[in-house]
Write a protein that holds these residues in place. Sequence first.
Motif, PDB file in Angstrom:
ATOM      1  N   ARG A 142       0.843  -1.121   0.097  1.00  0.00           N
ATOM      2  CA  ARG A 142       0.044  -0.237   0.110  1.00  0.00           C
ATOM      3  C   ARG A 142       0.881   1.157  -0.016  1.00  0.00           C
ATOM      4  O   ARG A 142       1.976   1.175   0.636  1.00  0.00           O
TER       5      ARG A 142
ATOM      6  N   SER B 266       0.146   5.398   0.286  1.00  0.00           N
ATOM      7  CA  SER B 266      -0.666   6.653   0.348  1.00  0.00           C
ATOM      8  C   SER B 266      -0.392   7.904  -0.296  1.00  0.00           C
ATOM      9  O   SER B 266       0.781   8.543  -0.365  1.00  0.00           O
TER      10      SER B 266
ATOM     11  N   GLY C 187      -2.123  11.533   1.742  1.00  0.00           N
ATOM     12  CA  GLY C 187      -2.868  11.325   2.930  1.00  0.00           C
ATOM     13  C   GLY C 187      -4.378  11.398   2.533  1.00  0.00           C
ATOM     14  O   GLY C 187      -5.292  11.397   3.235  1.00  0.00           O
TER      15      GLY C 187
ATOM     16  N   ASN D   5      -5.568   5.965  -0.626  1.00  0.00           N
ATOM     17  CA  ASN D   5      -4.845   4.859  -0.476  1.00  0.00           C
ATOM     18  C   ASN D   5      -4.860   3.779  -1.646  1.00  0.00           C
ATOM     19  O   ASN D   5      -5.766   3.470  -2.273  1.00  0.00           O
TER      20      ASN D   5
ATOM     21  N   THR E  89      -3.568   0.407  -3.106  1.00  0.00           N
ATOM     22  CA  THR E  89      -3.190  -0.758  -2.740  1.00  0.00           C
ATOM     23  C   THR E  89      -2.494  -1.854  -3.904  1.00  0.00           C
ATOM     24  O   THR E  89      -3.822  -1.934  -4.815  1.00  0.00           O
TER      25      THR E  89
ATOM     26  N   THR F 250      -9.504   8.107   1.868  1.00  0.00           N
ATOM     27  CA  THR F 250      -9.282   8.250   3.229  1.00  0.00           C
ATOM     28  C   THR F 250     -10.297   9.012   3.850  1.00  0.00           C
ATOM     29  O   THR F 250     -10.985   9.792   3.150  1.00  0.00           O
TER      30      THR F 250
END
Length: 261
Positions: free
Chosen positions: A71, A73, A76, A79, A81, A127
Amino acid sequence: MFQSKVIILSSAILVLCNAVAIFEKFNKKCDFTDDECLKSLYFGIIEEATDNGIPELGVPKLDPYVLKNERVSVLGMINITIIDGTVNGFKKCALNKFHNDIESLHIQASLTCENFIVEGKYKIEVTPVLKALIGTLDIHGEGQGKVAIDKVKLDVDVAYEVIKNDNGDIRFKLKPEDNTYTFEFLEKVTFAADNVFIGSQDISTVTTNILNENWEFIAKNLGKPVVDLAMTLFTSNGQKVLDVLPIKDLYNTDLSPYIKS
């Protein structure tokens, strides 16, 4: 019980012997101040891992390097993966500069990599930070993605220390918390992805067009978490090699004065 211990010990000895055989194939000893010799030695080990991996030490093949549920980011807010993917291009990385600073116990290196490709099955998750900004909009994605980097330059400063292990052998230990790096994309970065949605609307084409039209800005902001991941993988696999690196057989210099007290 005794038989089990013998089998375990024998297996451990076999692994260490096979690992030492890898280092013996380089057939050289370096002074700790000889950058050119060390560059050839270390890059030779990396090339071995790139082509074949070092299974005796649990170091996987580097090209292609297999990614499983890794993963990153982005700012912030999103995300990403990589559920099942690969990294191709380590074979085309050139080590341009190398310096081992024995006083500070840091290695400075400069690499240039071409035709570097990360691809595979991905998943995007928003997020809480971004959710707070977009409200009820449902942004999600899970499909096939690809990032192709034509040319990238990476300057790294790798910190380490000299220690004695439990057997009294001198070894190197990486200090990832003190590592630093800078990177620069020298040529274009191209993005591709499918199954990116807002609600039920597929915005894959629009999204990838925006990414490719603004690749310099996107790559700069996406680059750091990707390089962070690469540095983490380098540290974990590199330490496996350093744990068995036969220092007394590969170095002419007495490293006792540098051992951490």
